[in-house]
Write an enzyme that holds these catalytic residues in place. Structure first.
Site, PDB file in Angstrom:
ATOM      1  N   SER A  33      11.150  -3.059   6.536  1.00  0.00           N
ATOM      2  CA  SER A  33      10.150  -4.052   6.940  1.00  0.00           C
ATOM      3  C   SER A  33      10.609  -5.447   6.550  1.00  0.00           C
ATOM      4  O   SER A  33      11.279  -5.626   5.519  1.00  0.00           O
ATOM      5  CB  SER A  33       8.838  -3.734   6.223  1.00  0.00           C
ATOM      6  OG  SER A  33       7.945  -4.813   6.328  1.00  0.00           O
TER       7      SER A  33
ATOM      8  N   TYR B 166       3.790  -1.319  -1.620  1.00  0.00           N
ATOM      9  CA  TYR B 166       4.315  -0.866  -0.328  1.00  0.00           C
ATOM     10  C   TYR B 166       5.645  -1.563  -0.038  1.00  0.00           C
ATOM     11  O   TYR B 166       6.648  -0.919   0.298  1.00  0.00           O
ATOM     12  CB  TYR B 166       3.294  -1.152   0.791  1.00  0.00           C
ATOM     13  CG  TYR B 166       3.919  -1.247   2.157  1.00  0.00           C
ATOM     14  CD1 TYR B 166       4.272  -0.100   2.853  1.00  0.00           C
ATOM     15  CD2 TYR B 166       4.201  -2.491   2.736  1.00  0.00           C
ATOM     16  CE1 TYR B 166       4.887  -0.191   4.103  1.00  0.00           C
ATOM     17  CE2 TYR B 166       4.801  -2.591   3.972  1.00  0.00           C
ATOM     18  CZ  TYR B 166       5.148  -1.441   4.654  1.00  0.00           C
ATOM     19  OH  TYR B 166       5.762  -1.538   5.867  1.00  0.00           O
TER      20      TYR B 166
ATOM     21  N   LYS C 109       9.855  -0.150   0.269  1.00  0.00           N
ATOM     22  CA  LYS C 109      10.863  -0.426   1.314  1.00  0.00           C
ATOM     23  C   LYS C 109      12.134  -0.993   0.671  1.00  0.00           C
ATOM     24  O   LYS C 109      13.258  -0.613   1.014  1.00  0.00           O
ATOM     25  CB  LYS C 109      10.306  -1.408   2.349  1.00  0.00           C
ATOM     26  CG  LYS C 109       9.115  -0.878   3.138  1.00  0.00           C
ATOM     27  CD  LYS C 109       9.492   0.312   4.011  1.00  0.00           C
ATOM     28  CE  LYS C 109       8.343   0.829   4.840  1.00  0.00           C
ATOM     29  NZ  LYS C 109       8.632   2.104   5.506  1.00  0.00           N
TER      30      LYS C 109
HETATM   31  C1  UD1 Z   1       1.307  -6.573   7.081  1.00  0.00           C
HETATM   32  C2  UD1 Z   1       1.871  -6.393   5.713  1.00  0.00           C
HETATM   33  C3  UD1 Z   1       3.316  -6.034   5.843  1.00  0.00           C
HETATM   34  C4  UD1 Z   1       3.465  -4.780   6.685  1.00  0.00           C
HETATM   35  C5  UD1 Z   1       2.819  -5.023   8.033  1.00  0.00           C
HETATM   36  C6  UD1 Z   1       2.831  -3.766   8.885  1.00  0.00           C
HETATM   37  C7  UD1 Z   1       0.570  -7.863   4.229  1.00  0.00           C
HETATM   38  C8  UD1 Z   1       0.621  -9.044   3.322  1.00  0.00           C
HETATM   39  N1  UD1 Z   1       1.703  -7.589   4.906  1.00  0.00           N
HETATM   40  O1  UD1 Z   1       1.976  -7.669   7.701  1.00  0.00           O
HETATM   41  O2  UD1 Z   1       3.857  -5.828   4.565  1.00  0.00           O
HETATM   42  O3  UD1 Z   1       4.818  -4.470   6.848  1.00  0.00           O
HETATM   43  O4  UD1 Z   1       1.466  -5.423   7.862  1.00  0.00           O
HETATM   44  O5  UD1 Z   1       1.755  -2.948   8.630  1.00  0.00           O
HETATM   45  O6  UD1 Z   1      -0.439  -7.209   4.340  1.00  0.00           O
HETATM   46  N2  UD1 Z   1      -5.161 -11.510   9.974  1.00  0.00           N
HETATM   47  C9  UD1 Z   1      -6.405 -12.094  10.134  1.00  0.00           C
HETATM   48  N3  UD1 Z   1      -7.493 -11.279  10.247  1.00  0.00           N
HETATM   49  C10 UD1 Z   1      -7.396  -9.917  10.199  1.00  0.00           C
HETATM   50  C11 UD1 Z   1      -6.124  -9.330  10.041  1.00  0.00           C
HETATM   51  C12 UD1 Z   1      -5.028 -10.166   9.917  1.00  0.00           C
HETATM   52  O7  UD1 Z   1      -6.529 -13.330  10.169  1.00  0.00           O
HETATM   53  O8  UD1 Z   1      -8.428  -9.244  10.268  1.00  0.00           O
HETATM   54  C13 UD1 Z   1      -3.977 -12.384   9.876  1.00  0.00           C
HETATM   55  C14 UD1 Z   1      -3.222 -12.239   8.558  1.00  0.00           C
HETATM   56  O9  UD1 Z   1      -3.732 -13.121   7.597  1.00  0.00           O
HETATM   57  C15 UD1 Z   1      -1.801 -12.590   8.996  1.00  0.00           C
HETATM   58  C16 UD1 Z   1      -1.724 -12.143  10.458  1.00  0.00           C
HETATM   59  O10 UD1 Z   1      -3.076 -12.000  10.885  1.00  0.00           O
HETATM   60  O11 UD1 Z   1      -1.646 -13.975   8.968  1.00  0.00           O
HETATM   61  C17 UD1 Z   1      -1.006 -10.831  10.626  1.00  0.00           C
HETATM   62  O12 UD1 Z   1      -1.575  -9.869   9.732  1.00  0.00           O
HETATM   63  P1  UD1 Z   1      -1.179  -8.334   9.782  1.00  0.00           P
HETATM   64  O13 UD1 Z   1      -1.315  -7.832  11.161  1.00  0.00           O
HETATM   65  O14 UD1 Z   1      -1.964  -7.633   8.706  1.00  0.00           O
HETATM   66  O15 UD1 Z   1       0.360  -8.316   9.445  1.00  0.00           O
HETATM   67  P2  UD1 Z   1       1.162  -8.909   8.188  1.00  0.00           P
HETATM   68  O16 UD1 Z   1       0.268  -9.342   7.110  1.00  0.00           O
HETATM   69  O17 UD1 Z   1       2.147  -9.892   8.701  1.00  0.00           O
END
Ligand code: UD1
Length: 333
Positions: free
Chosen positions: A125, A149, A153
């Protein structure tokens, strides 16, 4: 020619990779304990490809069960998708994450060694880049993960590099995924989180479906153009095709090699909401909420290495990702 073992082959990325491998003529075997996936994925893979993969309902950390599989099937390569992946849960239950994710990898490597299987492709990842400065490139220093997590990795990458160093006939390909989203265009397979989704795209899809009334945007005061976090979203079918290329590379080379699988393009949370609305002609209600612990403002890939050595490049657009995610979500109800 032997078969390709996909651990976690009923999961989101595993199932899409199963389809692309079958389309390329590979014979595959899926090993999945169905702890976060369902058996009917095997039927869906058959419907899409016209070929039914062999399926073993086993936990790959179970050495006896894995040995029985290797005794029955000639395995040329393993693509190891199986693993716990919920970031928040890993903070609550670190030992379960280290035990499960590390044990399964070690058991696979030991079993492969006994049966002479020489190629291992691993689902790593972009989280291993920690808070380094993007664009992330493969030779950058890794570490500084924000949760257990991510550390699993990081540690598994180290284990695999050490194994490849000790056995020069071994081939290890480490794939660092950015943010996989979307679904197969048939709408038959996709991402189906149990409970409340942690990740952005499944959450948006559930808001669109009326399961959740609005999306919380975690922070709009980041140092980015619109204040929301930037991520490198990649269509899961592009990602799956990246695995086909990586497997071909692994089967033709020895040693350990690392590849980013991303698009090289960053999109903000607000851009993702807009893309989903435009692609699917609907409105996603959202509210600005506090930042989520552990989130970094920017993450996106440098993609040249995969282009050069694997001859692979992501092709699909944000519109494709949003349309296919919504097609799949609708098919679930
Ligand atoms: C997350 C994990 C990462 C993992 C990946 C795959 C974290 C910090 N990182 O990535 O380690 O490999 O998932 O499962 O959790 N967001 C919102 N509202 C929501 C959900 C997300 O605003 O309800 C935003 C988050 O703040 C982020 C973006 O959307 O800025 C992407 O979030 P997400 O899809 O959870 O992915 P990552 O955080 O990049």
């Amino acid at each position: 020619m032997g078969k390709i073992l996909l651990t976690g082959g009923c999961g989101f990325i595993g199932s899409h990779t199963a389809v692309e491998l079958i389309n390329e003529g590979y014979e595959i075997v899926i090993a999945d304990d169905l702890s976060n996936s369902s058996r009917d994925t095997v039927d869906k893979i058959e419907t899409i490809t016209g070929k039914r993969p062999l399926f073993y309902e086993i936990d790959v950390a179970d050495a006896a069960a894995l040995t029985a599989l290797f005794a029955e099937q000639p395995i040329d390569a393993v693509i190891h998708f199986a693993g716990f992946k919920a970031v928040g849960e890993s903070v609550e239950k670190p030992l379960a994450y280290y035990r499960n994710n590390l044990d399964s990898t070690l058991t696979l490597l030991e079993t492969m060694s006994r049966y002479g299987t020489k190629c291992f492709v691993f689902s790593s990842s972009a989280t291993v880049y920690g808070d380094a400065e993007p664009p992330f490139s493969e030779e950058m220093k890794t570490g500084g993960c924000t949760n257990p997590y991510g550390w699993t990795k990081y540690m598994i990458e180290q284990i695999l590099k050490d194994a490849a160093h000790a056995d020069p006939s071994l081939s290890v390909v480490l794939l660092r995924y950015f943010n996989p989203v979307g679904a197969h265009e048939s709408g038959l397979i996709g991402e189906k989180p149990s409970g409340i989704p942690n990740n952005l795209m499944p959450y948006i899809s559930q808001v669109a479906a009326g399961i959740r009334d609005h999306l919380n945007v975690f922070g709009n005061d980041y140092p980015t153009p619109d204040g929301t976090c930037i991520r490198d979203y990649i269509h899961v079918v592009d990602l799956a095709k990246g695995h086909v290329a990586a497997l071909g590379y692994g089967l033709a080379h020895t040693g350990a090699e690392i590849f980013n699988l991303g698009t090289g393009r960053g999109s903000s949370v607000l851009e993702m909401i807009r893309a989903f609305e435009t692609a699917n002609h609907l409105t996603i209600p959202f509210e600005i909420a506090p930042r989520r612990a552990g989130d970094l403002p920017f993450s996106f890939a440098k993609t040249e290495k995969a282009e050069k050595l694997l001859g692979w490049k992501a092709q699909k657009s944000l519109t494709d990702m949003c349309r296919d995610a919504w097609t799949f979500e609708k098919s679930c109800h």
